[in-house]
Design an enzyme around this catalytic site. Structure first.
Site, PDB file in Angstrom:
ATOM      1  N   HIS A   1       1.708   9.512   9.526  1.00 37.27           N
ATOM      2  CA  HIS A   1       2.634   8.458   9.918  1.00 37.27           C
ATOM      3  C   HIS A   1       4.000   9.039  10.247  1.00 37.27           C
ATOM      4  CE1 HIS A   1       0.316   4.895   7.905  1.00 37.27           C
ATOM      5  NE2 HIS A   1      -0.448   5.659   8.662  1.00 37.27           N
TER       6      HIS A   1
ATOM      7  N   TYR B   1       6.454  -2.470   4.813  1.00 39.41           N
ATOM      8  CA  TYR B   1       7.027  -2.937   3.553  1.00 39.41           C
ATOM      9  C   TYR B   1       7.785  -4.226   3.861  1.00 39.41           C
ATOM     10  CZ  TYR B   1       6.235   1.657   1.368  1.00 39.41           C
ATOM     11  OH  TYR B   1       5.676   2.798   0.852  1.00 39.41           O
TER      12      TYR B   1
ATOM     13  N   PRO C   1       4.752   2.313  -7.715  1.00 37.94           N
ATOM     14  CA  PRO C   1       4.185   2.887  -6.487  1.00 37.94           C
ATOM     15  C   PRO C   1       4.999   2.626  -5.228  1.00 37.94           C
ATOM     16  CG  PRO C   1       2.966   0.936  -7.153  1.00 37.94           C
ATOM     17  CD  PRO C   1       3.920   1.237  -8.269  1.00 37.94           C
TER      18      PRO C   1
ATOM     19  N   LYS D   1       5.707   8.183  -4.943  1.00 38.93           N
ATOM     20  CA  LYS D   1       6.131   9.449  -5.529  1.00 38.93           C
ATOM     21  C   LYS D   1       5.180  10.008  -6.591  1.00 38.93           C
ATOM     22  CE  LYS D   1       9.580   9.879  -3.050  1.00 38.93           C
ATOM     23  NZ  LYS D   1       9.060  10.541  -1.887  1.00 38.93           N
TER      24      LYS D   1
ATOM     25  N   TYR E   1      11.827   9.702   1.067  1.00 35.83           N
ATOM     26  CA  TYR E   1      10.435   9.275   1.249  1.00 35.83           C
ATOM     27  C   TYR E   1       9.540  10.444   1.655  1.00 35.83           C
ATOM     28  CZ  TYR E   1       6.770   5.801   2.105  1.00 35.83           C
ATOM     29  OH  TYR E   1       5.630   5.050   2.034  1.00 35.83           O
TER      30      TYR E   1
END
Length: 395
Positions: free
Chosen positions: A77, A205, A297, A301, A389
């Site tokens: 991604h 998200y 979650p 990580k 991220y």
């Protein structure tokens, strides 16, 4: 009557990400180890868990020769999509971080690759052991006693023990003088697996007045989706029609984007908590992975932190055996905690920004929306999120 004790430089308790990566890293340096695991191989490989791999974790797997199937089956991604107020905003991680991206490749698939390669290399993993006990941790000859799959007592004598046995394992209980920090979130995730083609090419998200939602992918035919729910809710209380209704409402956009439905074949509810043990070593024992820390979650990580622990511990052991130096082993806790607390901060930040907390007042709710608005309109804010991220540097 106990069998003749087996001798190995490093005894590893737990065949999760931390334990298996550590075994591979040590093997590469010619340091042998034995891995003990209470579950069967089928149970380890069959425990379905999502996985988002940071760029450096992907690079490490490839460097160790473990990345062939990941390259074929993983989903790479370029970024993520944030969705709120009915609008979508794409964060281009490759652009923001100089070419880094994330890989969606489930944790259980990572473990299958690690186990297969470990056994193919002649490394030992003893599955199905029970009654694991640690002894002599403050001596230079620690040992592990346990019962094998047939119930017979056995002993493993080591120079060092790596406690990679998870949050419910025994290893952490042997770390004297520790302080444990914990934060419980007032919500959980209802996770579902769906037989359907992807609805979007990357993770979404979404923050919504009715709660958080996450859209992910598992394969071209299997999708993973999550809904914010109560921390003690029962998955059986969520009929399929209700799940789809909530997913449509929380993921809907003003431009008419639609979610592709399919057959739901798995449901489960997971609670959300943060946990850190502030001491990760005692004598010749070093703990790693979920034995030392838990993250919600949202920040993706957990697996990556476990692998980082394994890298830091492997470096210390390599210095000990190769150069007779102990400084990296002595600094193991401090080195790990610097990364752990940054990951905890980022995971808390993502979780609080994206979830609807019933305990927060309207002012706090608006602050979170303002934070999202700032992230998608400020390159500096977007870069900070992207850097965390995709994974901060190990050094």
């Amino acid at each position: 009557m106990s069998a003749t004790p087996v001798r190995t430089p490093v005894g590893i308790v737990g065949a999760g990400p931390a334990g298996l990566f550590l075994a591979h890293l040590l093997h590469r340096q010619g340091i042998e180890s034995v891995v003990l695991e209470t579950r069967s191989r089928e149970e380890v490989e069959g425990t379905i868990r999502a996985g988002v791999l940071e760029q450096w974790t992907v690079d490490l797997m490839q460097d160790l020769g473990l990345g062939d199937r990941m390259r074929r089956e993983g989903h790479f991604h370029r970024g993520i999509t944030l969705r709120f107020n009915g609008e979508s905003w794409h964060l281009d991680f490759e652009d923001l971080t100089g070419g880094k991206r994330v890989t969606v490749y489930p944790q259980h698939e990572v473990l299958r690759d690690l186990i297969a390669a470990r056994l193919a290399n002649g490394g030992e993993i003893r599955f199905g052991v029970q009654d694991v006990q640690l002894h002599g941790l403050t001596t230079d000859r620690p040992r592990i006693t346990y019962r094998n799959g047939d119930g017979e007592p056995e002993e493993l004598h080591c120079d060092f023990i790596a406690g990679c046995d998870g949050s419910q394992g025994t290893s952490r209980q042997h770390v004297e003088g520790r302080t444990e920090y914990q934060h419980l979130y007032p919500f959980g995730w209802l996770g579902i697996l769906v037989e359907a083609p992807p609805s979007h090419h990357e993770l979404i998200y979404a923050r919504h007045g009715r709660g958080f939602a996450l859209l992910s992918t598992r394969s071209p035919d299997i999708q993973r989706m999550y809904l914010q729910c109560g921390p003690t809710d029962n998955a059986a209380d969520f009929p399929d029609d209700l799940i789809w209704s909530e997913l449509h409402r929380r993921l809907e956009t003003v431009d008419g984007w639609t979610l592709t439905e399919g057959r739901i074949f798995q449901k489960n509810v997971i609670g959300m908590r943060s946990f850190v043990c502030d001491r990760m070593q005692h004598g010749r024992l070093y703990i790693a992975g979920d034995a030392a820390h838990i993250v919600p979650p949202t920040g993706a990580k957990g697996l990556n932190l476990a692998v980082a622990d394994a890298v830091y511990l492997a470096r210390g052991l390599e210095d000990f055996y190769g150069r007779g130096r102990r400084d990296r082993l002595e600094q193991y806790t401090a080195t790990c905690l610097r990364r752990i607390w940054k990951a905890e901060r980022f995971s808390w930040y993502m979780t609080t920004m994206l979830h609807t907390n019933p305990a927060e007042d309207p002012f706090e709710q608006r602050i979170h929306l303002a934070d999202l608005d700032y992230v998608v309109h400020s390159r500096a804010a977007a870069t900070a999120l992207a850097e965390n991220y995709v994974g901060l540097p190990l050094d």
